[in-house]
Design a protein around this motif. Structure first.
Motif, PDB file in Angstrom:
ATOM      1  N   ASN A 891       0.798  -1.228   0.000  1.00  0.00           N
ATOM      2  CA  ASN A 891       0.000   0.000   0.000  1.00  0.00           C
ATOM      3  C   ASN A 891       0.828   1.274   0.000  1.00  0.00           C
ATOM      4  O   ASN A 891       0.299   2.372  -0.148  1.00  0.00           O
ATOM      5  CB  ASN A 891      -0.969   0.016   1.186  1.00  0.00           C
ATOM      6  N   GLY A 892       2.147   1.160   0.221  1.00  0.00           N
ATOM      7  CA  GLY A 892       2.998   2.337   0.202  1.00  0.00           C
ATOM      8  C   GLY A 892       3.244   2.972   1.553  1.00  0.00           C
ATOM      9  O   GLY A 892       3.855   4.038   1.637  1.00  0.00           O
ATOM     10  N   CYS A 893       2.761   2.332   2.653  1.00  0.00           N
ATOM     11  CA  CYS A 893       2.962   2.946   3.965  1.00  0.00           C
ATOM     12  C   CYS A 893       3.407   1.906   4.986  1.00  0.00           C
ATOM     13  O   CYS A 893       3.399   0.709   4.727  1.00  0.00           O
ATOM     14  CB  CYS A 893       1.701   3.662   4.438  1.00  0.00           C
ATOM     15  N   GLY A 894       3.792   2.381   6.169  1.00  0.00           N
ATOM     16  CA  GLY A 894       4.227   1.510   7.249  1.00  0.00           C
ATOM     17  C   GLY A 894       3.588   1.923   8.551  1.00  0.00           C
ATOM     18  O   GLY A 894       4.265   2.126   9.558  1.00  0.00           O
ATOM     19  N   SER A 895       2.278   2.077   8.532  1.00  0.00           N
ATOM     20  CA  SER A 895       1.525   2.556   9.689  1.00  0.00           C
ATOM     21  C   SER A 895       0.294   1.680   9.884  1.00  0.00           C
ATOM     22  O   SER A 895      -0.165   1.043   8.944  1.00  0.00           O
ATOM     23  CB  SER A 895       1.113   4.013   9.456  1.00  0.00           C
ATOM     24  N   PRO A 896      -0.278   1.644  11.093  1.00  0.00           N
ATOM     25  CA  PRO A 896      -1.524   0.897  11.293  1.00  0.00           C
ATOM     26  C   PRO A 896      -2.699   1.527  10.546  1.00  0.00           C
ATOM     27  O   PRO A 896      -3.728   0.887  10.370  1.00  0.00           O
ATOM     28  CB  PRO A 896      -1.748   0.977  12.810  1.00  0.00           C
ATOM     29  N   CYS A 897      -2.557   2.785  10.142  1.00  0.00           N
ATOM     30  CA  CYS A 897      -3.609   3.488   9.409  1.00  0.00           C
ATOM     31  C   CYS A 897      -3.168   3.670   7.960  1.00  0.00           C
ATOM     32  O   CYS A 897      -2.060   3.307   7.588  1.00  0.00           O
ATOM     33  CB  CYS A 897      -3.883   4.843  10.057  1.00  0.00           C
ATOM     34  N   ILE A 898      -4.042   4.261   7.154  1.00  0.00           N
ATOM     35  CA  ILE A 898      -3.648   4.531   5.769  1.00  0.00           C
ATOM     36  C   ILE A 898      -4.270   5.839   5.308  1.00  0.00           C
ATOM     37  O   ILE A 898      -5.454   6.095   5.504  1.00  0.00           O
ATOM     38  CB  ILE A 898      -4.035   3.371   4.825  1.00  0.00           C
ATOM     39  N   ASP A 899      -3.434   6.662   4.707  1.00  0.00           N
ATOM     40  CA  ASP A 899      -3.852   7.911   4.084  1.00  0.00           C
ATOM     41  C   ASP A 899      -3.919   7.650   2.586  1.00  0.00           C
ATOM     42  O   ASP A 899      -2.900   7.448   1.932  1.00  0.00           O
ATOM     43  CB  ASP A 899      -2.837   9.011   4.411  1.00  0.00           C
ATOM     44  N   LEU A 900      -5.123   7.643   2.046  1.00  0.00           N
ATOM     45  CA  LEU A 900      -5.309   7.267   0.650  1.00  0.00           C
ATOM     46  C   LEU A 900      -4.913   8.371  -0.323  1.00  0.00           C
ATOM     47  O   LEU A 900      -5.040   8.201  -1.536  1.00  0.00           O
ATOM     48  CB  LEU A 900      -6.760   6.843   0.412  1.00  0.00           C
ATOM     49  N   ARG A 901      -4.396   9.469   0.183  1.00  0.00           N
ATOM     50  CA  ARG A 901      -3.835  10.493  -0.700  1.00  0.00           C
ATOM     51  C   ARG A 901      -2.416  10.139  -1.111  1.00  0.00           C
ATOM     52  O   ARG A 901      -1.849  10.776  -2.001  1.00  0.00           O
ATOM     53  CB  ARG A 901      -3.838  11.857   0.007  1.00  0.00           C
ATOM     54  N   GLN A 902      -1.843   9.114  -0.457  1.00  0.00           N
ATOM     55  CA  GLN A 902      -0.469   8.711  -0.766  1.00  0.00           C
ATOM     56  C   GLN A 902      -0.374   7.191  -0.731  1.00  0.00           C
ATOM     57  O   GLN A 902      -0.146   6.610   0.321  1.00  0.00           O
ATOM     58  CB  GLN A 902       0.503   9.329   0.237  1.00  0.00           C
ATOM     59  N   VAL A 903      -0.583   6.559  -1.879  1.00  0.00           N
ATOM     60  CA  VAL A 903      -0.505   5.105  -1.960  1.00  0.00           C
ATOM     61  C   VAL A 903       0.506   4.721  -3.034  1.00  0.00           C
ATOM     62  O   VAL A 903       0.907   5.541  -3.867  1.00  0.00           O
ATOM     63  CB  VAL A 903      -1.885   4.477  -2.270  1.00  0.00           C
TER      64      VAL A 903
END
Length: 969
Positions: A891-903
């Motif tokens: 998904n492009g991130c390393g967090s428990p959440c996800i910001d769909l503006r940056q995938v």
């Protein structure tokens, strides 16, 4: 407290148009022609025993072998084509390589800064398929720190902006390649950025500590492109080396830079740099701009299409007002000689203060009513309501000094400083608004030395603009405002490579440097992990209050020095140090906006608003309480060594320092949401080199869950279609109970095994759930009566935790979708976070599950997940060519959440043909994206494992479930 009219000081218009800058640059992964490939491969053999390091200036291009690539059907010339080989008839002895003269594609000489990047061809190798038309050459020993450096040398501060490139070495992953090919993602259509994978650093030094700045540049070899002479002795200093610089100090200290560093300062126009820096920040940095009224910050994201025109008010010694109409298009329309120099000069004479900050400190404790004449003083304490003036309006700054029989020493310096600050700030605010009115501009940005993050200065300017415009215009400020000039100078490099970057390409990180303790800097800039740990052990102890952590880049990339912070903490007039807290900008051009967001402009990932101080206090307490357990897990993941314990302790101190800073000033790092806090924790773990704190726990839970998967699948297959769908959704919700980020769930782990807890959770699944749209989802999946719906073409399943969550919850649901002919893409983290599953781990989990299931096996083979796996073929059939694929993307991130503006670009590509999204887990479906709207069907599934969140979000209780279905229409 209102301002009074001031005399305008309009200057003649000074039109100026900055020429457009084109992007060009050297890319480490060079693409070459087929002939060039063969020559490089031939060269590699000669390099195996005697590595050669070639300067870029020494490598020529060959016109007739210049190649072209087809990028989205648009032909583009490669920036550089490296063709190296021996000339015909040349001796092979001595390891010498011949050169052929080739011109730069533009026909013009390349302008280079003082950096002279060295191309290290040792152990070079073709990456990927040798038969590809334009294969990539991987240079594993090439220096990662290819840098540009620019300076803004003012009278008080030196602002330094530099870039370091940290491109991750690609892994030749067959599974990933197959998925990319299926999704239409390849290296060939990635945008070619000279700065791919790099970082932009912001550093300040006091000008009177110039030697510290020079030492910093020298220690990191920034003037030599980050090449350390200890490891590159063959790289001589470039006598023609230059560094871009602006500000008066670029002239004053030019000889010193030449003497100490051997570089010349290439002076850039200050106004040109100012505008270029502001334009870049406003277009490329999310929540860069903010308003500041009555001590409260509000961040804004400005639409790039609605940015121009704006008024840029630069308040230094004097004031310049610049109307900006576009990139490189601006004119100075006005100004005033009453500015920061006026405040400092008069203040020094009247109060005997020794520094600008000392004068600001005095204003925080002042009372201007003892000096300023107010409307109420004239009208007996009454308002002059007929013309709209309140009793507290300033009628005349310093007006009371006329009628009172007092000498200068009879007035408090604090009152004088505050009266002076208001007089000048109101004056500047009024003149700025009148100029904005003159040109029909509604947006005014203020910056310069006078602002420097001082809360009350921003408040007074904001009030003046609001008062005179009757609320129609806004005063706005920039988080990086102190770096406008340095950033503009950086962009004056011909090959800066920043022109085409968008907001979603930049990720700001706030790593830990040398924090302020007691308002002062202790120790020099920290250069590596060991220094950082030692500093944390020495200074961040019990009883030492932490005022602010200074951001610093990861080991070996940056250090900080010379930040000055007022030490007072005086209530509402407290000096706001947050403007100094700017992080490291990670440039990731492969990130994209998730294409299925219904309206990306209004999308807000965070569900919880931490602007509510009670909410902020609660979540800080949750994170602090969870910290000891997290440290234990992190240390255990590294074998419990003494080194791991030291790093664990340093991590705890560092993260606590971040929390303390944010508790004092929530806007210190920009707009703050719960997702930002959780990501900050993961970044802090990685900073102290804890790669995967829950590694062993995840492995153990995966093994336990995979052991019972065959029985679960057998039970599901024996059910009717309708019953099976309900059991599958129940299974996802029940399995989502396993979350090491929840204190309540951690306590459950002590009461039974993973399978016992899962069964207990299943037994408590009773409908209706707190949010229950299952019947609507069932009708979409199964239809009603004789009406059978069309099946989804592709489903994106955003998965959460390892163990039962993925194995007993989401994989069976994915299997059901595959059975119905829907392509399935499992979307997982790029980097570890808590016990979340990663895209790297998923293929092995799928391979194990596929040993017990034909549907999963055929789909996994079709999706390229079983390339290297030894999977038993249950029924011996190989008719998998028609099977719909099961794929995995990161998904492009390393967090428990996800910001769909940056995938990731992979996820963005997968989304283009998807018509169903399933978001699972608290982090991705509740903490973030609970209110997100999509262009396609969306199902949000989660068990709420926090009582406060349950009450606030769904008016329920802990362990309540959410099944929220939102059709595309």
């Amino acid at each position: 407290m209102h301002g009074i009219p001031a005399t305008l000081a309009f200057n003649d218009k000074i039109p100026y148009t900055r020429p457009t800058i084109t992007v060009a640059g050297w890319v480490r992964k060079q693409r070459v022609s087929e002939v060039g490939v063969q020559r490089i491969l031939g060269l590699m053999a000669s390099l195996s025993e005697d590595p050669v390091v070639l300067g870029i200036n020494d490598i020529k291009e060959k016109k007739e072998e210049e190649t072209e690539i087809d990028n989205n059907n648009n032909k583009e010339h490669i920036d550089k084509v490296v063709v190296i080989g021996r000339e015909e008839g040349q001796s092979g002895g001595g390891g010498q390589c011949g050169e052929r003269d080739m011109a730069h594609p533009t026909g013009n000489p390349i302008h280079r800064s003082g950096s002279r990047p060295q191309l290290d061809l040792s152990k070079a190798a073709i990456q990927g398929n040798f038969e590809e038309r334009n294969p990539t050459i991987l240079l594993p020993n090439q220096s990662d720190d290819i840098s540009h450096l620019a300076l803004d040398i003012g009278g008080s501060l030196i602002k330094l902006v530099y870039f370091s490139r940290h491109e991750d070495h690609s892994v030749n992953d067959k599974r990933k390649k197959i998925v990319k090919e299926r999704l239409g993602v390849s290296n060939g259509n990635r945008r070619s950025y000279p700065i791919l994978g790099g970082r932009l650093h912001f550093v300040k030094f006091e000008t009177n500590k110039l030697n510290e700045c020079l030492d910093f540049i020298s220690s990191k070899q920034l003037h030599r492109a980050g090449l350390d002479s200890r490891w590159h002795p063959e790289s001589p200093a470039n006598e023609n080396a230059i560094i871009k610089a602006t500000g008066g100090g670029a002239y004053k200290f030019a000889d010193l830079f030449k003497e100490r560093l051997g570089v010349s300062l290439d002076k850039e126009d200050e106004m040109d740099c100012l505008v270029a820096g502001a334009n870049f920040l406003l277009k490329a940095i999310r929540h860069e701009a903010f308003t500041h009224m009555e001590g409260q910050k509000e961040f804004f994201q400005i639409d790039q299409n609605d940015l121009f025109p704006y008024l840029l008010v630069n308040i230094g010694s004097g004031v310049s007002m610049i109307k900006v109409d576009g990139d490189g298009k601006f004119q100075r329309v006005s100004g005033t000689n009453v500015g920061g120099g006026t405040y400092w000069g008069l203040g020094r004479l009247l109060t005997k203060c020794k520094s600008f900050d000392e004068l600001l400190e005095l204003s925080q404790r002042g009372d201007n009513r003892t000096i300023d004449m107010l409307v109420g003083d004239i009208y007996g304490g009454m308002d002059y309501s007929k013309i709209g003036l309140s009793a507290s309006t300033i009628a005349s700054s310093f007006g009371k000094a006329i009628s009172e029989n007092k000498e200068l020493e009879d007035y408090r310096p604090e009152d004088i400083s505050l009266s002076l600050l208001r007089m000048i700030s109101y004056n500047i605010g009024q003149i700025s608004y009148l100029n904005a009115l003159r040109f029909g501009i509604k947006r005014i940005f203020f910056g310069g030395f006078f602002i420097r993050g001082h809360a009350y200065t921003m408040d007074t300017i904001s009030f003046a603009v609001h008062f005179w415009s009757k609320g129609e215009a806004q005063a706005m400020f920039l988080r990086h405002e102190g770096f406008l000039g340095a950033l503009g100078a950086f962009m004056s490099y011909e090959k800066h490579g920043l022109d085409d970057l968008m907001v979603h390409h930049l990720v700001e990180r706030f790593p830990m440097g040398a924090p302020y303790t007691g308002g002062k800097i202790h120790g020099p800039p920290l250069g590596n992990l060991n220094e950082k740990i030692s500093w944390m052990e020495k200074f961040v102890r019990k009883g030492n209050e932490i005022i602010a952590p200074v951001p610093m880049a990861p080991p070996g990339t940056t250090g900080l020095g010379g930040f000055e912070v007022p030490s007072s903490k005086g209530g509402t007039l407290r000096s706001d140090a947050s403007a100094l807290n700017v992080g490291v900008l990670h440039l990731v051009p492969t990130l994209e906006v998730f294409p299925l967001l219904r309206d990306p402009k209004t999308y807000e990932p965070n569900t919880i608003d931490l602007a509510d101080h009670s909410e902020l206090d609660y979540w800080f307490t949750v994170l602090s309480d969870h910290l000891p357990d997290l440290v234990d897990k992190a240390v255990a993941s590294e074998g419990g060594t003494d080194d791991a314990k030291r790093r664990g302790d340093a991590f705890a101190r560092a993260f606590s320092a971040h929390l303390a800073r944010l508790m004092e000033e929530p806007a210190a790092y920009g707009k703050l949401g719960l997702a930002n806090l959780l990501e900050l924790r993961e970044e802090c773990l990685r900073e102290f080199q804890f790669v995967d704190a829950y590694r062993s726990i995840k492995q153990r839970e995966n093994e336990a869950s995979l052991a019972v998967l065959p029985d679960l699948l057998m039970d599901l297959d024996s059910m009717s279609e309708e019953t099976r769908l309900l059991m599958l959704i129940e299974g996802v919700l029940a399995a989502n109970i396993f979350d090491w980020g929840s204190r309540a769930c951690v306590d459950l782990y002590h009461k039974g095994t993973i399978i016992e807890i899962y069964r207990m959770s299943r037994n408590k699944m009773q409908r209706p759930w707190r949010v229950d749209d299952f019947d609507v989802f069932k009708e979409r999946m199964l239809g009603s009566g004789d009406k059978k719906p069309s099946q989804h073409k592709r489903a994106l399943l955003f998965v959460d935790n390892t163990g039962a969550d993925i194995v007993l919850g989401m994989l069976p649901l994915a299997r059901e979708l595959l059975r119905r002919g829907t392509e399935v893409v499992l979307v997982a983290n790029s980097l570890p976070a808590l016990n979340d599953v990663t895209a790297m781990e998923l293929p092995d989990i799928v391979a194990e599950a596929a040993k017990h299931c034909d549907i999963l096996r055929r789909a996994a083979e079709a999706g390229g997940l079983l390339v290297d796996a030894m999977v038993s073929n249950i029924d011996g059939s190989r008719e998998n060519s028609s099977s719909v694929p099961l794929m995995v993307v990161e998904n492009g991130c390393g967090s428990p959440c996800i910001d769909l503006r940056q995938v990731s670009s992979e996820l963005a590509a997968a989304a283009k043909e998807a018509d169903l999204i399933i978001l699972e887990g608290m982090g991705r479906a509740l903490h973030t994206n609970f209110n997100a709207k999509f262009k396609c069907d969306a199902l949000k599934l989660a068990m709420v494992k926090n009582q406060r969140l349950a009450e606030k979000l769904i008016k329920g209780n802990i362990y309540d479930c959410v099944c929220r279905y939102e059709p595309a229409n």
